[in-house]
Design a protein around this motif. Structure first.
Motif, PDB file in Angstrom:
ATOM      1  N   GLU A 191       0.834  -1.200   0.000  1.00 24.20           N
ATOM      2  CA  GLU A 191       0.000   0.000   0.000  1.00 24.20           C
ATOM      3  C   GLU A 191       0.872   1.254   0.000  1.00 24.20           C
ATOM      4  O   GLU A 191       1.716   1.416   0.864  1.00 24.20           O
ATOM      5  N   THR A 192       0.627   2.127  -0.966  1.00 21.99           N
ATOM      6  CA  THR A 192       1.365   3.389  -1.016  1.00 21.99           C
ATOM      7  C   THR A 192       0.534   4.557  -0.493  1.00 21.99           C
ATOM      8  O   THR A 192       1.069   5.614  -0.176  1.00 21.99           O
ATOM      9  N   ASP A 193      -0.801   4.393  -0.410  1.00 28.14           N
ATOM     10  CA  ASP A 193      -1.664   5.450   0.122  1.00 28.14           C
ATOM     11  C   ASP A 193      -1.513   5.556   1.636  1.00 28.14           C
ATOM     12  O   ASP A 193      -1.063   4.619   2.301  1.00 28.14           O
ATOM     13  N   GLU A 194      -1.955   6.692   2.177  1.00 26.86           N
ATOM     14  CA  GLU A 194      -2.077   6.802   3.632  1.00 26.86           C
ATOM     15  C   GLU A 194      -3.091   5.779   4.118  1.00 26.86           C
ATOM     16  O   GLU A 194      -4.036   5.423   3.418  1.00 26.86           O
ATOM     17  N   LEU A 195      -2.867   5.291   5.325  1.00 25.15           N
ATOM     18  CA  LEU A 195      -3.710   4.237   5.877  1.00 25.15           C
ATOM     19  C   LEU A 195      -4.665   4.792   6.923  1.00 25.15           C
ATOM     20  O   LEU A 195      -4.369   5.770   7.613  1.00 25.15           O
ATOM     21  N   VAL A 196      -5.816   4.154   7.017  1.00 24.66           N
ATOM     22  CA  VAL A 196      -6.804   4.448   8.054  1.00 24.66           C
ATOM     23  C   VAL A 196      -7.005   3.168   8.851  1.00 24.66           C
ATOM     24  O   VAL A 196      -7.130   2.086   8.265  1.00 24.66           O
ATOM     25  N   ALA A 197      -7.006   3.277  10.164  1.00 24.96           N
ATOM     26  CA  ALA A 197      -7.155   2.084  10.993  1.00 24.96           C
ATOM     27  C   ALA A 197      -8.134   2.333  12.122  1.00 24.96           C
ATOM     28  O   ALA A 197      -8.255   3.448  12.631  1.00 24.96           O
ATOM     29  N   ILE A 198      -8.850   1.286  12.483  1.00 26.88           N
ATOM     30  CA  ILE A 198      -9.708   1.290  13.661  1.00 26.88           C
ATOM     31  C   ILE A 198      -9.001   0.441  14.702  1.00 26.88           C
ATOM     32  O   ILE A 198      -8.660  -0.710  14.447  1.00 26.88           O
ATOM     33  N   GLN A 199      -8.753   1.017  15.851  1.00 21.73           N
ATOM     34  CA  GLN A 199      -7.935   0.375  16.881  1.00 21.73           C
ATOM     35  C   GLN A 199      -8.782   0.021  18.098  1.00 21.73           C
ATOM     36  O   GLN A 199      -9.613   0.818  18.549  1.00 21.73           O
ATOM     37  N   GLN A 200      -8.585  -1.185  18.633  1.00 19.78           N
ATOM     38  CA  GLN A 200      -9.239  -1.597  19.873  1.00 19.78           C
ATOM     39  C   GLN A 200      -8.272  -2.446  20.695  1.00 19.78           C
ATOM     40  O   GLN A 200      -7.450  -3.184  20.140  1.00 19.78           O
ATOM     41  N   GLN A 201      -8.380  -2.343  22.003  1.00 19.38           N
ATOM     42  CA  GLN A 201      -7.602  -3.185  22.900  1.00 19.38           C
ATOM     43  C   GLN A 201      -8.468  -4.347  23.364  1.00 19.38           C
ATOM     44  O   GLN A 201      -9.687  -4.208  23.493  1.00 19.38           O
ATOM     45  N   ILE A 225      -7.204  -2.286   9.266  1.00 17.90           N
ATOM     46  CA  ILE A 225      -6.478  -1.301   8.464  1.00 17.90           C
ATOM     47  C   ILE A 225      -6.963  -1.301   7.018  1.00 17.90           C
ATOM     48  O   ILE A 225      -7.139  -2.363   6.416  1.00 17.90           O
ATOM     49  N   PHE A 226      -7.186  -0.086   6.479  1.00 18.52           N
ATOM     50  CA  PHE A 226      -7.530   0.088   5.068  1.00 18.52           C
ATOM     51  C   PHE A 226      -6.674   1.209   4.483  1.00 18.52           C
ATOM     52  O   PHE A 226      -6.354   2.176   5.176  1.00 18.52           O
ATOM     53  N   GLN A 241     -15.862   9.094   9.870  1.00 20.69           N
ATOM     54  CA  GLN A 241     -15.278   8.657  11.136  1.00 20.69           C
ATOM     55  C   GLN A 241     -16.212   7.709  11.877  1.00 20.69           C
ATOM     56  O   GLN A 241     -15.796   6.636  12.340  1.00 20.69           O
ATOM     57  N   GLU A 242     -17.482   8.090  11.974  1.00 16.97           N
ATOM     58  CA  GLU A 242     -18.448   7.265  12.692  1.00 16.97           C
ATOM     59  C   GLU A 242     -18.676   5.931  11.984  1.00 16.97           C
ATOM     60  O   GLU A 242     -18.745   4.876  12.627  1.00 16.97           O
ATOM     61  N   ALA A 243     -18.784   5.979  10.642  1.00 18.14           N
ATOM     62  CA  ALA A 243     -19.013   4.748   9.887  1.00 18.14           C
ATOM     63  C   ALA A 243     -17.825   3.797  10.003  1.00 18.14           C
ATOM     64  O   ALA A 243     -18.001   2.579  10.152  1.00 18.14           O
ATOM     65  N   LEU A 244     -16.612   4.341   9.940  1.00 19.19           N
ATOM     66  CA  LEU A 244     -15.428   3.500  10.076  1.00 19.19           C
ATOM     67  C   LEU A 244     -15.324   2.892  11.470  1.00 19.19           C
ATOM     68  O   LEU A 244     -15.009   1.712  11.622  1.00 19.19           O
ATOM     69  N   ALA A 245     -15.590   3.706  12.494  1.00 22.19           N
ATOM     70  CA  ALA A 245     -15.520   3.206  13.867  1.00 22.19           C
ATOM     71  C   ALA A 245     -16.521   2.080  14.081  1.00 22.19           C
ATOM     72  O   ALA A 245     -16.198   1.050  14.691  1.00 22.19           O
ATOM     73  N   GLU A 246     -17.726   2.259  13.573  1.00 20.07           N
ATOM     74  CA  GLU A 246     -18.758   1.230  13.739  1.00 20.07           C
ATOM     75  C   GLU A 246     -18.392  -0.038  12.964  1.00 20.07           C
ATOM     76  O   GLU A 246     -18.567  -1.157  13.454  1.00 20.07           O
ATOM     77  N   VAL A 297     -10.434   5.616  15.737  1.00 19.49           N
ATOM     78  CA  VAL A 297      -9.942   5.728  14.360  1.00 19.49           C
ATOM     79  C   VAL A 297      -8.615   6.493  14.374  1.00 19.49           C
ATOM     80  O   VAL A 297      -8.528   7.579  14.941  1.00 19.49           O
ATOM     81  N   VAL A 298      -7.588   5.902  13.748  1.00 20.51           N
ATOM     82  CA  VAL A 298      -6.274   6.540  13.668  1.00 20.51           C
ATOM     83  C   VAL A 298      -5.816   6.516  12.209  1.00 20.51           C
ATOM     84  O   VAL A 298      -6.267   5.698  11.412  1.00 20.51           O
ATOM     85  N   ARG A 299      -4.922   7.437  11.868  1.00 23.87           N
ATOM     86  CA  ARG A 299      -4.464   7.565  10.483  1.00 23.87           C
ATOM     87  C   ARG A 299      -2.954   7.722  10.439  1.00 23.87           C
ATOM     88  O   ARG A 299      -2.339   8.218  11.374  1.00 23.87           O
ATOM     89  N   GLY A 300      -2.362   7.309   9.322  1.00 26.28           N
ATOM     90  CA  GLY A 300      -0.923   7.443   9.139  1.00 26.28           C
ATOM     91  C   GLY A 300      -0.396   6.309   8.285  1.00 26.28           C
ATOM     92  O   GLY A 300      -1.148   5.478   7.788  1.00 26.28           O
ATOM     93  N   ASP A 301       0.933   6.258   8.122  1.00 25.62           N
ATOM     94  CA  ASP A 301       1.508   5.144   7.382  1.00 25.62           C
ATOM     95  C   ASP A 301       1.698   3.951   8.323  1.00 25.62           C
ATOM     96  O   ASP A 301       1.415   4.036   9.524  1.00 25.62           O
ATOM     97  N   GLY A 302       2.178   2.840   7.759  1.00 28.57           N
ATOM     98  CA  GLY A 302       2.328   1.633   8.556  1.00 28.57           C
ATOM     99  C   GLY A 302       3.222   1.832   9.761  1.00 28.57           C
ATOM    100  O   GLY A 302       2.948   1.325  10.849  1.00 28.57           O
ATOM    101  N   SER A 303       4.297   2.589   9.583  1.00 23.68           N
ATOM    102  CA  SER A 303       5.234   2.812  10.675  1.00 23.68           C
ATOM    103  C   SER A 303       4.551   3.506  11.850  1.00 23.68           C
ATOM    104  O   SER A 303       4.729   3.117  13.007  1.00 23.68           O
ATOM    105  N   ARG A 304       3.744   4.527  11.549  1.00 23.82           N
ATOM    106  CA  ARG A 304       3.058   5.249  12.624  1.00 23.82           C
ATOM    107  C   ARG A 304       2.024   4.364  13.309  1.00 23.82           C
ATOM    108  O   ARG A 304       1.909   4.350  14.534  1.00 23.82           O
ATOM    109  N   LEU A 305       1.268   3.600  12.528  1.00 27.83           N
ATOM    110  CA  LEU A 305       0.223   2.765  13.111  1.00 27.83           C
ATOM    111  C   LEU A 305       0.806   1.707  14.037  1.00 27.83           C
ATOM    112  O   LEU A 305       0.310   1.493  15.137  1.00 27.83           O
ATOM    113  N   PHE A 306       1.866   1.062  13.591  1.00 28.86           N
ATOM    114  CA  PHE A 306       2.439   0.011  14.422  1.00 28.86           C
ATOM    115  C   PHE A 306       3.229   0.574  15.595  1.00 28.86           C
ATOM    116  O   PHE A 306       3.382  -0.086  16.619  1.00 28.86           O
ATOM    117  N   LYS A 307       3.706   1.808  15.462  1.00 29.62           N
ATOM    118  CA  LYS A 307       4.357   2.458  16.601  1.00 29.62           C
ATOM    119  C   LYS A 307       3.318   2.754  17.684  1.00 29.62           C
ATOM    120  O   LYS A 307       3.598   2.657  18.876  1.00 29.62           O
TER     121      LYS A 307
END
Length: 213
Positions: free
Chosen positions: A63-73, A85-86, A113-118, A146-156
């Protein structure tokens, strides 16, 4: 230092885990279908355990685009953090599939944001809760963020300390309203949690196939 070799799955364990995840996402797909009134197909063709840096590299290659992720613990018999992640462009396609094509562009960003979170909540909860239930355990799962960024930021975000754990990395295929939508589920777990999951999978295999496993 965490190594994949320390927690490697046998072929049978990998097959069992893939089956558990597929059952989980199938149930999540059923919940999404009820939510949007359209058929939703989800599948998980591959499951890998890897170091966070390798997960960053893999998703960066795909993936070369910016990523969007929904995060839960999640906490319980096994604990960690989960990300759905999308790529950004695909997330917008997913949102349109969920809320409809007739939403004006100026309202789309507000509803995204709401649709992605749900959506993330339905998929991650469906996957994690079903896995735990089939492993005869339960999990507590946090609210989605909902968080955004590249793979490095998301996994950090998932891994505040270096060498803190390994990533259970799942590639997922969606089909919603005749759209092909790809994404990923990543679960960061420390070695004790992964060892606990491996032991629970062994118990699941024994219940299903008996002493021949």
């Amino acid at each position: 230092m965490s190594t994949v070799r320390e927690i490697a799955l046998s072929e049978l364990e990998r097959d069992a885990l893939t089956e558990l995840v597929n059952i989980g996402v199938s149930r999540a797909a059923s919940s999404l279908r009820k939510m949007i009134g359209e058929e939703v197909l989800l599948s998980v063709p591959s499951v890998e355990i890897m170091a966070p840096d390798d997960a960053v590299r893999l998703i960066g290659e795909r993936e070369t685009d910016e990523l969007v992720a929904i995060q839960q613990q999640f906490e319980g018999a096994f604990s960690g953090q989960a990300l759905l992640i999308f790529p950004q462009t695909i997330s917008l396609d997913l949102v349109r599939a969920i809320i409809g094509e007739d939403v004006p562009p100026d309202q789309l960003s507000e509803m995204e944001q709401e649709a992605l979170a749900e959506t993330g909540n339905v998929i991650l909860n469906g996957c994690l809760a079903t896995m735990a239930n089939m492993l005869k355990r339960s999990l507590n799962i946090s609210l989605p963020e909902v968080v955004r960024g590249d793979g490095s930021r998301l996994f950090k975000l998932m891994q505040p300390r270096p060498d803190d754990g390994l990533v259970l990395f799942l590639y997922i295929n969606f089909s919603v309203r005749n759209r092909d939508i790809r994404g990923y589920i990543a679960m960061l777990m420390d070695l004790p949690s992964l060892a606990a999951l491996k032991e629970l999978i062994a118990g699941f295999i024994h219940r299903v196939v008996g002493d021949e496993a």
